[in-house]
Scaffold this motif. Structure first.
Motif, short mmCIF file in Angstrom:
data_model
loop_
_atom_site.label_atom_id
_atom_site.label_comp_id
_atom_site.label_asym_id
_atom_site.label_seq_id
_atom_site.Cartn_x
_atom_site.Cartn_y
_atom_site.Cartn_z
N UNK A 23 0.58 -1.12 -0.21
CA UNK A 23 -0.26 -0.45 0.09
C UNK A 23 0.92 1.66 0.00
N UNK A 24 2.13 1.27 0.67
CA UNK A 24 3.02 2.13 0.85
C UNK A 24 3.50 2.66 -0.61
N UNK A 25 4.02 1.95 -1.31
CA UNK A 25 4.47 2.31 -2.80
C UNK A 25 2.89 2.45 -3.73
N UNK A 26 2.00 2.05 -3.56
CA UNK A 26 1.13 1.75 -4.23
C UNK A 26 0.45 3.87 -4.39
N UNK A 27 -0.14 3.84 -2.75
CA UNK A 27 -0.27 5.20 -2.82
C UNK A 27 0.24 6.83 -3.38
N UNK A 28 1.81 6.37 -3.15
CA UNK A 28 2.99 6.68 -3.75
C UNK A 28 3.21 7.59 -4.80
N UNK A 29 2.41 6.30 -5.79
CA UNK A 29 2.14 6.66 -6.97
C UNK A 29 1.23 6.79 -7.39
N UNK A 30 -0.13 6.34 -6.97
CA UNK A 30 -1.51 7.61 -6.96
C UNK A 30 -1.22 8.57 -6.85
N UNK A 31 -0.53 9.19 -5.57
CA UNK A 31 -0.22 10.56 -5.45
C UNK A 31 0.70 11.38 -6.51
N UNK A 32 0.85 10.78 -6.85
CA UNK A 32 2.27 11.20 -8.45
C UNK A 32 1.55 11.15 -9.18
N UNK A 33 0.22 10.95 -9.86
CA UNK A 33 -0.13 10.58 -11.06
C UNK A 33 -1.15 11.47 -10.88
N UNK A 34 -1.74 12.14 -9.50
CA UNK A 34 -2.74 13.10 -9.44
C UNK A 34 -2.01 14.29 -9.24
N UNK A 35 -0.62 14.92 -8.67
CA UNK A 35 -0.21 15.89 -8.36
C UNK A 35 0.36 15.40 -10.26
N UNK A 36 1.07 14.97 -10.25
CA UNK A 36 0.84 15.47 -12.38
C UNK A 36 0.09 16.13 -12.80
N UNK A 37 -1.10 15.41 -12.46
CA UNK A 37 -2.61 15.64 -13.48
C UNK A 37 -2.75 17.06 -12.87
N UNK A 38 -2.59 17.15 -11.78
CA UNK A 38 -2.60 18.75 -11.16
C UNK A 38 -2.06 20.11 -11.77
N UNK A 39 -0.50 19.31 -12.05
CA UNK A 39 0.21 19.96 -12.92
C UNK A 39 -0.38 19.90 -14.24
N UNK A 40 -0.70 18.85 -15.05
CA UNK A 40 -1.57 19.19 -16.94
C UNK A 40 -2.44 19.88 -16.77
#
Length: 587
Positions: A23-40
């Protein structure tokens, strides 16, 4: 399946990973995707602002401003490329890790406690093609879930961002009604919402049949693929029967189901494509039309006109998530239904396997003992009634009876894999049991691994392997220990049965169960392998199922079944009269 049920089923499938050991890696990757989507989204908003400045510079013939906005666009383009690249990388990495975890979990559950076998017996067509569920449906579930959820989140943020821009650029529109002018604030936002609502309604109405059609299409594709695999697996038998025309008809029957269903999909998607394409094309003109009144009144500049059109398109695209994603939503819903059915039947099988523990139990006593055993066919017909059987180490028993009386089913029951049974089977706690079917499984591997399948707890040298092969009349294979072949196709049935005896000699089990394991051997070879088993497996209890009278000579006792529940157990020295009696002679 109703929408709420689909969402609960999808959450049931997905949540295990998000609260697993990863779950740690999973949520980290999902958080990265969300942050990058916000940047887009941020870059997209800046490009919208840039668009207004760009067209204003052109309208005003301001070359200096034109060069400045070009430079700004270059920076935004580089930022867009970098952010989008990392967003795709993080998303695909999350996809790969999630699919790997789900595949391992489903594969483990499918193979756990013989569930793959019980599922085949008990589940029926509702859990068909488990290989496709694990190999294809899990992949589709991960891909579609990530794509739909991430796209939905991005659309929500995009809509919120551009609604603010669109609301600001809308100004106040005065709607003339009966001599009155009613002020409408943010009219462009309301028009975009109304336009999307109309499109969504018709998309749902036209595309609803796709859910069931996509579900059936996957099932028909799997059935067709399975029919082709069966031709490959049983090529020799089909060739000997000259059954090519029958197999062709069978395969084409499955393929015609694919065609008929696909024609229905084509018809629905044709109408859906007309609707969505028309919707998107009209949206371009619609945006220009609703923005034009303010431009021609001189209330906004040329650049703001294009900024409104761009912002309007982003808002209505966000509002049109269901329209643009309906095909994927239909496919995702079908995948969730299939996986949920598969998971439900797996859970049912696991529950039934727990109840099976009440029949089969491990104990300290050194005797294999069956007590008051009742065995049934799946339709409830009695095969064996109140069987009591003791199998001490070193003893041998032959099970006979007419075809279909339940001899092989008795062995499946003793192995603990047959679910239609009650009574009690007591097995020594540390006992090593080995069951050899008529056609043993031959993995695609080296001959060495085939001989050692599924594995030995003690080391065995190549010399030992060659000696066993020679003893089982397989001398011609002694030089092929490292050859990698499909041995199920390379070896005759008789050779495969001798390989199975070689495995038994290497495994040295405490209890050996042979289900017509010499049916393809001549009497001389049968005598050789049985004499080897008696000589080398002195502490092993051997239970054989067979029809040949020659097998009697290698066994101390004989159990006869009549297929109606009755049974008769006799020793070679004395007979125990009366079918179905429960008391046993001394061995």
């Amino acid at each position: 399946m109703r929408r709420g049920v689909v969402l609960r089923s999808a959450w049931k499938i997905a949540r295990a990973y998000w609260f697993s050991e990863e779950k740690g890696t999973a949520w980290l990757l999902l958080g990265s995707v969300i942050v990058l989507n916000l940047a887009l989204v941020y870059v997209t908003v800046q490009l919208n602002v840039w668009q207004g400045a760009f067209y204003d510079a052109i309208q005003n013939f301001n070359y200096g401003s034109f060069i400045d906005v070009i430079k700004r666009y270059a920076l935004l383009a580089v930022l867009l490329i970098v952010v989008k690249g990392y967003q795709i990388y993080a998303r695909m990495l999350l996809h790969m890790r999630w699919r790997r975890w789900l595949t391992e979990r489903y594969l483990t559950s499918w193979l756990h406690k013989k569930s793959y076998y019980r599922l085949q017996l008990m589940a029926g067509s509702a859990a068909d093609n488990p290989d496709q569920r694990i190999s294809e449906d899990l992949e589709l579930f991960v891909v579609l879930t990530l794509r739909l959820s991430v796209d939905f989140f991005q659309d929500v943020v995009t809509v919120f961002s551009f609604v603010l821009i669109l609301w600001d650029l809308s100004g106040v529109f005065y709607l003339p009604v009966g001599g009155w002018e009613i002020p409408v604030y943010g009219y462009l936002v309301w028009l975009a919402l109304a336009y999307a609502a109309v499109g969504t309604y018709w998309t749902l109405k036209v595309g609803r049949p796709l859910v069931r059609l996509d579900y059936d299409q996957q099932r028909y594709e799997a059935d067709f693929r399975f029919s082709l695999v069966r031709v490959r697996e049983h090529a020799e038998s089909i060739a000997l029967y000259n059954g090519e025309n029958n197999e062709k008809r069978n395969c084409l029957r499955h393929f015609n189901q694919i065609l008929a269903n696909f024609l229905k999909i084509i018809d629905v998607r044709k109408r859906l494509m007309w609707l969505t394409t028309g919707y998107s094309q009209v949206a371009v003109l619609f945006a220009a039309l609703v923005a034009s009144p303010r431009y021609f009144r001189g209330q906004i500049q040329f650049g703001q006109m294009f900024q409104i059109i761009d912002a309007y398109n982003h808002v209505q695209i966000g509002f049109s998530f269901i329209i643009d994603s309906f095909t994927r939503l239909a496919q995702w819903r079908a995948v969730v239904n299939r996986l949920n059915n598969f998971l439900t039947f797996l859970e049912t099988v696991q529950i039934e396997s727990v109840s099976q523990k009440e029949v089969v139990c491990r104990q300290q006593q050194g005797v294999f003992f069956a007590e008051a055993l009742n065995i049934f066919q799946p339709d409830g017909q009695m095969l064996v009634k109140d069987l009591t059987l003791k199998l001490p180490p070193g003893q041998s028993l032959l099970v006979t009876g007419p075809s279909g009386c339940g001899k092989s089913t008795l062995l499946r029951t003793l192995a603990g894999i047959w679910p239609y049974v009650n009574g009690r089977i007591r097995i020594p706690r540390d006992a090593r049991l080995m069951f050899v079917p008529q056609k043993s499984y031959m993995p695609i591997d080296t001959l060495r691994e085939v001989l050692l399948y599924p594995g030995l707890s003690r080391p065995v040298s190549d010399a030992d392997l060659r000696d066993v092969l020679i003893a089982c009349r397989l001398k011609h294979l002694t030089g092929k220990l490292d050859e990698w072949l499909d041995w199920g196709q390379a070896l005759s049935l008789g050779e495969q049965q001798r390989i199975a005896f070689a495995r038994a000699l290497l495994q040295q089990p405490d209890w050996l169960f042979l289900d017509e394991a010499t049916s393809a051997l001549d009497e001389a070879t049968e005598q050789t392998v049985y004499q080897l088993a008696v000589k080398m497996l002195t502490k092993t209890a051997i239970v054989s199922v067979g029809h040949r009278s020659t097998l009697i000579d290698y066994h101390q006792s004989r159990l006869s079944l009549d297929g109606s529940g009755g049974w008769d157990l006799r020793t070679r020295a004395a007979a125990c009269q009366g079918a179905g009696r429960r008391s046993l002679p001394n061995w």
